[in-house]
Design a protein around this motif. Structure first.
Motif, PDB file in Angstrom:
ATOM      1  N   ASP A   1       0.808  -1.210   0.000  1.00  0.00           N
ATOM      2  CA  ASP A   1       0.000   0.000   0.000  1.00  0.00           C
ATOM      3  C   ASP A   1       0.847   1.268   0.000  1.00  0.00           C
ATOM      4  O   ASP A   1       0.383   2.325  -0.398  1.00  0.00           O
ATOM      5  CB  ASP A   1      -0.985  -0.028   1.171  1.00  0.00           C
ATOM      6  N   LYS A   2       2.097   1.120   0.477  1.00  0.00           N
ATOM      7  CA  LYS A   2       2.961   2.310   0.505  1.00  0.00           C
ATOM      8  C   LYS A   2       3.819   2.425  -0.751  1.00  0.00           C
ATOM      9  O   LYS A   2       4.681   3.289  -0.832  1.00  0.00           O
ATOM     10  CB  LYS A   2       3.882   2.233   1.726  1.00  0.00           C
ATOM     11  N   MET A   3       3.598   1.513  -1.699  1.00  0.00           N
ATOM     12  CA  MET A   3       4.442   1.484  -2.875  1.00  0.00           C
ATOM     13  C   MET A   3       4.289   2.755  -3.694  1.00  0.00           C
ATOM     14  O   MET A   3       3.183   3.268  -3.835  1.00  0.00           O
ATOM     15  CB  MET A   3       4.025   0.293  -3.736  1.00  0.00           C
TER      16      MET A   3
ATOM     17  N   PRO B   1       3.681   5.114  -6.839  1.00  0.00           N
ATOM     18  CA  PRO B   1       2.842   4.838  -8.014  1.00  0.00           C
ATOM     19  C   PRO B   1       3.702   4.445  -9.221  1.00  0.00           C
ATOM     20  O   PRO B   1       4.855   4.861  -9.329  1.00  0.00           O
ATOM     21  CB  PRO B   1       2.136   6.177  -8.262  1.00  0.00           C
ATOM     22  N   SER B   2       3.104   3.635 -10.118  1.00  0.00           N
ATOM     23  CA  SER B   2       3.842   3.194 -11.300  1.00  0.00           C
ATOM     24  C   SER B   2       4.166   4.395 -12.182  1.00  0.00           C
ATOM     25  O   SER B   2       3.357   5.306 -12.312  1.00  0.00           O
ATOM     26  CB  SER B   2       3.002   2.217 -12.109  1.00  0.00           C
ATOM     27  N   ARG B   3       5.387   4.364 -12.751  1.00  0.00           N
ATOM     28  CA  ARG B   3       5.754   5.392 -13.736  1.00  0.00           C
ATOM     29  C   ARG B   3       5.671   4.737 -15.105  1.00  0.00           C
ATOM     30  O   ARG B   3       5.600   3.517 -15.189  1.00  0.00           O
ATOM     31  CB  ARG B   3       7.197   5.850 -13.474  1.00  0.00           C
ATOM     32  N   PRO B   4       5.717   5.547 -16.166  1.00  0.00           N
ATOM     33  CA  PRO B   4       5.663   4.921 -17.489  1.00  0.00           C
ATOM     34  C   PRO B   4       6.790   3.899 -17.622  1.00  0.00           C
ATOM     35  O   PRO B   4       7.944   4.202 -17.302  1.00  0.00           O
ATOM     36  CB  PRO B   4       5.872   6.096 -18.451  1.00  0.00           C
ATOM     37  N   HIS B   5       6.427   2.706 -18.057  1.00  0.00           N
ATOM     38  CA  HIS B   5       7.377   1.611 -18.293  1.00  0.00           C
ATOM     39  C   HIS B   5       8.087   1.090 -17.050  1.00  0.00           C
ATOM     40  O   HIS B   5       9.008   0.296 -17.153  1.00  0.00           O
ATOM     41  CB  HIS B   5       8.431   1.997 -19.357  1.00  0.00           C
ATOM     42  N   ARG B   6       7.726   1.569 -15.867  1.00  0.00           N
ATOM     43  CA  ARG B   6       8.322   1.016 -14.643  1.00  0.00           C
ATOM     44  C   ARG B   6       7.187   0.762 -13.673  1.00  0.00           C
ATOM     45  O   ARG B   6       6.381   1.642 -13.427  1.00  0.00           O
ATOM     46  CB  ARG B   6       9.312   1.982 -13.960  1.00  0.00           C
ATOM     47  N   THR B   7       7.153  -0.414 -13.162  1.00  0.00           N
ATOM     48  CA  THR B   7       6.092  -0.696 -12.190  1.00  0.00           C
ATOM     49  C   THR B   7       6.615  -1.720 -11.188  1.00  0.00           C
ATOM     50  O   THR B   7       7.789  -2.053 -11.186  1.00  0.00           O
ATOM     51  CB  THR B   7       4.826  -1.175 -12.925  1.00  0.00           C
ATOM     52  N   SER B   8       5.735  -2.190 -10.311  1.00  0.00           N
ATOM     53  CA  SER B   8       6.135  -3.227  -9.364  1.00  0.00           C
ATOM     54  C   SER B   8       5.352  -4.489  -9.680  1.00  0.00           C
ATOM     55  O   SER B   8       4.288  -4.426 -10.285  1.00  0.00           O
ATOM     56  CB  SER B   8       5.812  -2.808  -7.944  1.00  0.00           C
TER      57      SER B   8
ATOM     58  N   GLU C   1      -2.457   1.469 -11.238  1.00  0.00           N
ATOM     59  CA  GLU C   1      -3.035   2.489 -10.339  1.00  0.00           C
ATOM     60  C   GLU C   1      -4.292   1.992  -9.636  1.00  0.00           C
ATOM     61  O   GLU C   1      -4.591   2.383  -8.529  1.00  0.00           O
ATOM     62  CB  GLU C   1      -3.380   3.765 -11.129  1.00  0.00           C
ATOM     63  N   SER C   2      -5.046   1.120 -10.319  1.00  0.00           N
ATOM     64  CA  SER C   2      -6.367   0.799  -9.785  1.00  0.00           C
ATOM     65  C   SER C   2      -6.357  -0.366  -8.793  1.00  0.00           C
ATOM     66  O   SER C   2      -7.367  -0.616  -8.147  1.00  0.00           O
ATOM     67  CB  SER C   2      -7.311   0.481 -10.947  1.00  0.00           C
ATOM     68  N   THR C   3      -5.231  -1.072  -8.674  1.00  0.00           N
ATOM     69  CA  THR C   3      -5.270  -2.232  -7.781  1.00  0.00           C
ATOM     70  C   THR C   3      -4.692  -1.886  -6.408  1.00  0.00           C
ATOM     71  O   THR C   3      -3.612  -1.312  -6.300  1.00  0.00           O
ATOM     72  CB  THR C   3      -4.476  -3.425  -8.362  1.00  0.00           C
ATOM     73  N   SER C   4      -5.418  -2.286  -5.375  1.00  0.00           N
ATOM     74  CA  SER C   4      -4.911  -2.111  -4.020  1.00  0.00           C
ATOM     75  C   SER C   4      -3.898  -3.217  -3.757  1.00  0.00           C
ATOM     76  O   SER C   4      -3.807  -4.183  -4.526  1.00  0.00           O
ATOM     77  CB  SER C   4      -6.062  -2.227  -3.034  1.00  0.00           C
ATOM     78  N   GLY C   5      -3.164  -3.083  -2.659  1.00  0.00           N
ATOM     79  CA  GLY C   5      -2.176  -4.103  -2.313  1.00  0.00           C
ATOM     80  C   GLY C   5      -2.816  -5.471  -2.155  1.00  0.00           C
ATOM     81  O   GLY C   5      -2.311  -6.481  -2.654  1.00  0.00           O
ATOM     82  N   ALA C   6      -3.977  -5.485  -1.488  1.00  0.00           N
ATOM     83  CA  ALA C   6      -4.654  -6.764  -1.252  1.00  0.00           C
ATOM     84  C   ALA C   6      -5.089  -7.391  -2.568  1.00  0.00           C
ATOM     85  O   ALA C   6      -4.971  -8.603  -2.761  1.00  0.00           O
ATOM     86  CB  ALA C   6      -5.851  -6.544  -0.333  1.00  0.00           C
ATOM     87  N   ASP C   7      -5.563  -6.555  -3.510  1.00  0.00           N
ATOM     88  CA  ASP C   7      -6.000  -7.078  -4.809  1.00  0.00           C
ATOM     89  C   ASP C   7      -4.821  -7.620  -5.605  1.00  0.00           C
ATOM     90  O   ASP C   7      -4.926  -8.643  -6.280  1.00  0.00           O
ATOM     91  CB  ASP C   7      -6.698  -5.986  -5.624  1.00  0.00           C
TER      92      ASP C   7
END
Ligand code: C2E
Ligand code: MG
Ligand code: MG
Length: 641
Positions: free
Chosen positions: A206-208, A210-217, A316-322
């Motif tokens: 939840d503290k991650m 936010p995704s940047r263009p072409h970089r995410t978790s 952006e739309s998914t929570s940590g739990a999701d």
């Protein structure tokens, strides 16, 4: 085990102030407020005992009763209520000091209260109390020392005593805060491996950033395959050691910034920070899968481990739990495909899971409301052309979706375990129906019934008792019941199912190997299994005319079965040519649309009478709905599974 928390500027000994779950908070608040209310009669009695008039005693305790009453109002929320309890408790300590004439011993009460207040694991009530204590001793103690202390030495050097008090209060607070921090830490870590736990992982997600263009978790969900076997075979100590060893191995593979957590049991999850997309995350997962390959030595034992992994990407739309749930769904997909592999999440996995859950709920209702019916498909003896038995096939009269074939719900029933009560109902109903047919035709050879058993039923301990009870209650002779099993369900857990199969044989029921030819078709298994007959899968029969090698296979199966003393039923005879070929190959019995579709009991009775009268010499394909309009749909509809 205190570790610096990466990226946080908070000193290591300070708690994060993680919010307690509502029920835990409510429980602790109840306890502390009860303690506060207990002060009211106790201090009132103490005031009278110390010789204060009742009016003064009342005035003193009212300073506690007011915040104690506020603490009881649910509407005020957690902060206000815990603050009220906190103020009530420190004021109570002040009142005690005052009533005892400033005796130094009474001051210990402040330390007790501070310790109690850390139970809230929240800064507000704790800091309020601390502020009050410091204010009371430092400021009031300095300005009007005799209001706080009764010792002439203290009164003469108010600042010195204020400092001594302050020092001790801070030391006590430090000890309390440290233990609060440790409690928090413990709640965030797994006791066995020392890794962060699920709560901690969800927090991190939840503290991650936010995704940047072409970089995410990405999240990898890892579940060990066959961990239960290692645990059962070598004991929990070995299982624990295996988990610790694998946790270390995984940890070594990760980059700094990635987070490994143990979710419980044999489940781990990894947060990969900063990946370009599925391809990179999947590559990491596959590398980690490789890390499992090397065997693990635990004491005397060498263990092999493998795992199923699911990968999900953050957006952006998914929570940590999701996100964790998505990775979990993908992991299940990897398991379903046989394990020891990586699967990636796609939205259809979620829709399918939702549908499965809905279907399970519907199945539960259907079972309670008896929405199931059995249809019976004739099994014809090829020498006499008479119906000698039936196969009971379940149908679901779904209130909105209509008539459903087993292919649409048996898997869900199997996965949810509902197949056990459902299968028991099938066994009871089929036995009762067949006993009724036999009683109606006492002069004919007794008709038999075949009932399908799913793998889960074979592993169920109550199966043998269920069958015995159904036979007893219906009065059906055990030799009239045949239970159909598939190779797959036996081979999956050979050691567990063999005793059940033997016990069923001891009851006197016969056993058939269903869909033979589609599975392992292992001859060594066939020899070991206590089965009395083999059913040749309809795919061989259906293709008989077009594919000559199928004829060879059928012939080989028939000869093999006969050599082993088993009888043979060929499934799926749809044409007269197929039937003639099966007869020529000396199949004992046949079943198929040509001879009769699965049909409701009343229609089957009519078919039986017909076959008894003249035999089914030149059977014509049956037209659906011929007798009652409830026959299964014709070929090429849902009856093809
Ligand atoms: P199965 O045991 O192999 O049953 C035979 C299936 O083949 C039945 O499908 C039947 O309608 C179909 N069939 C029979 N003759 C022909 C034919 O000539 N042509 C074609 N195309 N199909 C034919 P159904 O009723 O849809 O059942 C499918 C499977 O569901 C069964 O395969 C069995 O494995 C399972 N099943 C059915 N009832 C039960 C039950 O009560 N419990 C369990 N555990 N499984 C069941
Ligand atoms: Mg069958
Ligand atoms: Mg079959």
């Amino acid at each position: 085990m205190l570790r610096k928390t990466q990226g946080s500027r908070r000193p290591w000994f300070l708690p994060e102030g993680r919010r307690l779950p509502d029920e835990v908070w409510a429980q602790r608040h109840r306890g502390l407020t009860l303690l506060l209310w207990a002060h009211v009669p106790a201090l009132y009695a103490f005031a009278l005992f110390r010789g204060f008039p009742p009016s003064v005693a009342l005035e003193q305790v009212s300073m506690i009763a007011i915040p104690a009453a506020i603490a009881l109002v649910p509407r005020l929320g957690r902060n206000a209520r815990s603050a009220a309890t906190s103020i009530g408790l420190v004021v109570g300590a002040s009142v005690l000091v005052h009533l005892s004439g400033g005796a130094i011993e009474a001051h210990f009460q402040f330390f007790v209260i501070l310790a109690f207040l850390t139970l809230y694991q929240a800064w507000l009530p704790f800091l309020l109390a601390l502020l009050y204590v410091v204010g009371e001793h430092g400021i009031v103690g300095a300005i009007d020392p005799s209001a706080v202390y009764n010792n002439p030495a203290d009164i003469a050097h108010p600042w010195k005593w204020a400092a001594i008090h302050g020092g001790f209060v801070l030391a006590a607070s430090f000890a309390n805060v440290l233990s609060w921090r440790l409690t928090e830490q413990e709640a965030l870590h797994d006791g066995l491996t020392g890794l962060p736990n699920r709560a901690s992982l969800l927090d991190a997600l939840d503290k991650m950033p936010p995704s940047r263009p072409h970089r995410t978790s990405a999240v990898l969900f890892i579940d060990l395959d066959n961990f239960k076997d290692a645990n059962d075979a070598f004991g929990h100590d070995v299982g624990d050691a295996l988990l610790i060893a694998l946790a270390h191995r995984l940890q070594r593979q990760l980059r700094t910034g990635d987070l490994l957590a143990r979710l419980g049991g044999d489940e781990f999850a990894i947060v990969l920070n900063d990946v370009t997309g599925f391809d990179e995350a999947k590559a990491v997962a596959e590398r980690l899968l490789g890390a499992f390959e090397e065997p693990v030595r635990v004491g005397e034992v060498t263990l092999g481990a493998c795992a199923s992994m699911g990968v999900a990407l953050a957006d952006e739309s998914t929570s940590g739990a999701d996100l964790l749930r998505n990775a979990d769904l993908a992991m299940y997909e990897a398991k379903r495909d046989g394990g020891a592999r990586v699967a990636t999440y796609r939205p259809t996995l979620h829709t399918a899971a939702v549908r499965r859950t809905e279907l399970e709920a519907e199945l539960r209702i259907a079972l309670a409301e008896e929405q199931f019916v059995l249809h019976y498909q004739p099994i014809v003896d090829l020498a006499s052309n008479r119906i000698v038995g039936t196969e009971a096939l379940i149908r679901w009269q779904h209130p909105t979706a209509g008539f459903l074939a087993p292919g649409e719900f048996i898997t869900a029933a199997e996965q949810s375990g509902l197949i056990v009560p459902l299968g028991a109902w099938v066994i009871r109903t089929a036995c009762r129906q067949t006993a009724a047919w036999q009683q109606a035709e006492p002069d004919s050879a007794p008709i038999t019934v075949a009932v399908n058993l799913s793998p889960r039923q074979l592993l169920d301990r109550t199966l043998v008792a269920t069958v015995a009870e159904a036979l007893h209650d219906s009065g059906l002779d055990p030799s009239s019941l045949c239970l159909e099993i598939t190779e797959g369900s036996v081979i999956k857990d050979f050691d567990a199912t063999m005793p059940t199969l033997n016990a069923l044989r001891t009851l006197g029921v016969s056993l058939a190997l269903d869909d033979f030819g589609t599975g392992y078709s292992s001859l060594s298994y066939l020899k070991q299994l206590p089965v009395t007959s083999v059913k040749i899968d309809r795919s061989f029969v259906g293709d008989l005319e077009a594919n000559a090698s199928n004829g060879q296979i059928i012939l080989a199966i028939i000869e093999l079965a006969h050599a082993l003393g088993m009888s043979v039923t060929a499934e799926g005879a749809e044409t007269a040519q197929q039937l003639a070929a099966l007869k020529a190959m000396r199949s004992d019995m046949a079943q198929g649309y040509l001879l009769g579709r699965p049909m409701p009991p009343t229609d089957l009775r009519a078919a039986m009478v017909e076959s008894d009268g003249e035999g089914l010499d030149e059977p014509a394909p049956r037209v659906p709905g011929q007798a009652t309009g409830q026959h299964d749909a014709p070929v090429a509809s849902r009856d093809q599974d």
